[in-house]
Design a protein around this motif. Sequence first.
Motif, mmCIF file in Angstrom:
data_model
loop_
_atom_site.group_PDB
_atom_site.id
_atom_site.type_symbol
_atom_site.label_atom_id
_atom_site.label_comp_id
_atom_site.label_asym_id
_atom_site.label_seq_id
_atom_site.Cartn_x
_atom_site.Cartn_y
_atom_site.Cartn_z
ATOM 1 N N ILE A 45 0.839 -1.211 0.000
ATOM 2 C CA ILE A 45 0.000 0.000 0.000
ATOM 3 C C ILE A 45 0.866 1.250 0.000
ATOM 4 O O ILE A 45 0.651 2.170 -0.804
ATOM 5 N N TYR A 46 1.825 1.307 0.897
ATOM 6 C CA TYR A 46 2.667 2.501 1.004
ATOM 7 C C TYR A 46 3.524 2.712 -0.250
ATOM 8 O O TYR A 46 3.737 3.850 -0.663
ATOM 9 N N ASN A 47 3.994 1.650 -0.873
ATOM 10 C CA ASN A 47 4.728 1.806 -2.127
ATOM 11 C C ASN A 47 3.851 2.420 -3.205
ATOM 12 O O ASN A 47 4.284 3.305 -3.937
ATOM 13 N N LYS A 48 2.621 1.947 -3.293
ATOM 14 C CA LYS A 48 1.687 2.501 -4.292
ATOM 15 C C LYS A 48 1.399 3.976 -4.023
ATOM 16 O O LYS A 48 1.114 4.731 -4.951
ATOM 17 N N MET A 49 1.471 4.371 -2.753
ATOM 18 C CA MET A 49 1.191 5.761 -2.369
ATOM 19 C C MET A 49 2.466 6.612 -2.353
ATOM 20 O O MET A 49 2.424 7.770 -1.966
ATOM 21 N N ASN A 50 3.597 6.010 -2.747
ATOM 22 C CA ASN A 50 4.894 6.692 -2.718
ATOM 23 C C ASN A 50 5.272 7.174 -1.324
ATOM 24 O O ASN A 50 5.957 8.186 -1.169
ATOM 25 N N ARG A 51 4.864 6.433 -0.324
ATOM 26 C CA ARG A 51 5.183 6.759 1.068
ATOM 27 C C ARG A 51 6.357 5.886 1.506
ATOM 28 O O ARG A 51 6.230 4.974 2.311
ATOM 29 N N TYR A 52 7.521 6.183 0.955
ATOM 30 C CA TYR A 52 8.686 5.328 1.128
ATOM 31 C C TYR A 52 9.243 5.343 2.549
ATOM 32 O O TYR A 52 9.787 4.338 3.004
ATOM 33 N N ASN A 92 15.989 1.383 1.516
ATOM 34 C CA ASN A 92 17.022 2.346 1.892
ATOM 35 C C ASN A 92 17.683 2.959 0.653
ATOM 36 O O ASN A 92 17.989 4.141 0.650
ATOM 37 N N GLU A 93 17.870 2.159 -0.376
ATOM 38 C CA GLU A 93 18.428 2.680 -1.628
ATOM 39 C C GLU A 93 17.482 3.675 -2.286
ATOM 40 O O GLU A 93 17.925 4.665 -2.861
ATOM 41 N N ASN A 94 16.187 3.416 -2.205
ATOM 42 C CA ASN A 94 15.197 4.289 -2.834
ATOM 43 C C ASN A 94 15.047 5.624 -2.101
ATOM 44 O O ASN A 94 14.681 6.620 -2.715
ATOM 45 N N ILE A 95 15.292 5.604 -0.792
ATOM 46 C CA ILE A 95 15.109 6.824 -0.004
ATOM 47 C C ILE A 95 16.304 7.743 -0.135
ATOM 48 O O ILE A 95 16.163 8.951 -0.169
ATOM 49 N N THR A 96 17.492 7.189 -0.205
ATOM 50 C CA THR A 96 18.689 8.025 -0.258
ATOM 51 C C THR A 96 19.016 8.491 -1.658
ATOM 52 O O THR A 96 18.495 8.149 -2.619
#
Length: 96
Positions: A45-52, A92-96
């Motif tokens: 759900i959070y990935n679909k909402m871009n809530r990384y 972690n890779e996607n956030i940084t």
Amino acid sequence: MQVARNLLGKGYEKEGQLDKAIELYEANVNEGFEGNFPYDRLCIIYNKMNRYADVKRVLERAVYIFENAIYKDRGDKQSKLDKFRKQLEKANENIT
């Protein structure tokens, strides 16, 4: 109670009521649910909402639970822990 929350959350998801599903899954995560279902669903759900940041938080909790709360002889402990660790590394890779 926790399993019932998961089932109710799944129903809310099917109805498109994601806020209600999130609330139920988050309650189980906060209580340290010892299965993968609410962690998996929240990550999706959070990935679909871009809530990384939320994805990362949920995965950190899942890793903690599977490292510390799940009894060592549980057959699926290591495979689920490995899966959550890999997902967390990717998050972690996607956030940084």
